[in-house]
Design a protein around this motif. Structure first.
Motif, PDB file in Angstrom:
ATOM      1  N   CYS A  31      44.004  30.700  45.948  1.00 49.48           N
ATOM      2  CA  CYS A  31      44.921  31.546  45.183  1.00 49.48           C
ATOM      3  C   CYS A  31      46.334  31.448  45.741  1.00 49.48           C
ATOM      4  O   CYS A  31      46.527  31.299  46.954  1.00 49.48           O
ATOM      5  CB  CYS A  31      44.454  32.996  45.229  1.00 49.48           C
ATOM      6  N   ILE A 174      44.591  32.079  40.399  1.00 53.14           N
ATOM      7  CA  ILE A 174      43.362  31.783  41.128  1.00 53.14           C
ATOM      8  C   ILE A 174      42.865  30.420  40.650  1.00 53.14           C
ATOM      9  O   ILE A 174      42.642  30.212  39.453  1.00 53.14           O
ATOM     10  CB  ILE A 174      42.272  32.840  40.870  1.00 53.14           C
ATOM     11  N   LEU A 227      38.053  33.473  48.152  1.00 54.64           N
ATOM     12  CA  LEU A 227      38.027  33.243  46.702  1.00 54.64           C
ATOM     13  C   LEU A 227      37.030  34.166  46.024  1.00 54.64           C
ATOM     14  O   LEU A 227      37.328  34.776  44.984  1.00 54.64           O
ATOM     15  CB  LEU A 227      37.687  31.781  46.422  1.00 54.64           C
ATOM     16  N   PRO A 234      40.495  41.010  41.348  1.00 56.28           N
ATOM     17  CA  PRO A 234      41.788  40.318  41.232  1.00 56.28           C
ATOM     18  C   PRO A 234      42.957  41.296  41.182  1.00 56.28           C
ATOM     19  O   PRO A 234      42.886  42.325  40.512  1.00 56.28           O
ATOM     20  CB  PRO A 234      41.647  39.539  39.914  1.00 56.28           C
TER      21      PRO A 234
END
Length: 308
Positions: A31, A174, A227, A234
């Motif tokens: 990201c 991402i 991740l 998020p």
């Protein structure tokens, strides 16, 4: 004729490398965050005299007197903030894009952020150049295909493994599957154009880190873990927290960068280190960073690379 294109600077927060013999398929997951500032490439056609030296159209250079040291292997001239430079990613783009005429090009790159400090400048320069040359020379490629050439330039030259994909997309990106734009997969996280501040402390060689097997083993494990965490929740603040942990747990953070991050946290802020560069970036104003050096700032850039 002059054509220009822009690609944003990009802070990678965490990553895990996914190698592949095909550079279009190789890259990284992870990201990163784009900025409104970045690199602008201005492509100008040139004239070639009888002995093969180049003079820029519109200048007062006398044919045959141009310093041939300014000419790269592709025959083009590449300048970075006015100075002639050997930039392998841009050279790769000029040689890889289909079509003729690159030997008559002058590439002027203007950047508001430094090269070698974790801003993804080598990728942004390649991407902006690819988009501009594609538009100027009538290559017939889509923007996505031109961006894939820039991605390959980074992978082949070991200067980056995912910046171009983030820069092509814009915003908080991402990277869920490795590869060039159009090959890999991304998830763009909605984010406001808030202020980001930074302080540069030193350079880190991306290639030296990528070639260290023991370091990369740790990076890949921790990057994959970060991740998974980002996909579950998020958001820009969680991105900063995950990036901070990644920097410390991988051992990539320098002692001075660690001090700067902790100073921001003591003031109630969020900060991390750019991957890969000895640069600390923080959300909001950079008042807590001022004791560590000259502070720069920009807003988060929500728009990806584009022609101007």
């Amino acid at each position: 004729m002059t054509v220009t294109a822009f690609a944003p600077a990009h802070f990678t927060g965490f990553f895990a490398v996914r190698p592949d013999p095909d550079p279009v398929k190789a890259g990284s997951v992870g990201c990163g965050l784009c900025l409104e500032t970045g690199v602008t490439a201005r492509i100008t056609a040139g004239t070639t005299d009888k002995i093969g030296t180049i003079g820029t159209i519109g200048t007062t250079d006398t044919p045959g007197t141009q310093d041939t040291a300014d000419i790269t292997g592709s025959g083009a001239i590449i300048r970075f903030n006015g100075d002639q430079i050997d930039l392998p990613t841009v050279e790769y783009v000029l040689e890889a894009l289909p079509g003729a005429g690159h030997s008559k090009l002058v590439v002027d790159l203007a950047a508001d952020v430094p090269l070698g400090y974790g801003f993804g400048v080598s990728g942004a320069a390649a991407l902006a150049t690819a988009l501009a040359v594609n538009a100027d020379q009538g290559q017939g490629l889509t923007m996505e295909q031109a961006a894939a050439v820039a991605h390959s330039a980074e992978v082949v030259n070991r200067t980056g493994m995912g910046d171009v994909t983030g820069q092509y997309t814009g915003g908080l990106v991402i990277r869920t599957a490795a590869g060039a734009p159009g090959v890999g997969a991304v998830k763009k996280v909605p984010v406001d154009a808030m202020e980001v501040s930074w302080v540069c402390m030193g350079e880190i060689s991306t290639s030296s880190v990528l070639e260290d097997e023991k370091t990369m083993e740790k990076i890949n494990i921790l990057g994959q873990r970060a991740l998974k965490g980002m996909l579950k929740r998020p958001g820009v603040e969680h991105f900063m927290s995950l990036s901070r942990d990644f920097a410390f747990n991988t051992g990539l953070v320098s002692s001075r960068a660690a001090d700067a991050i902790e100073a921001v946290e003591a003031a109630g802020g969020l900060a991390s280190m750019a991957m890969l560069g000895d640069t600390v970036f923080a959300l909001g104003d950079g008042s807590a960073l001022m004791e560590f050096g000259q502070v720069g700032s920009s807003r988060i850039g929500t728009t990806g690379a584009h022609n101007l």
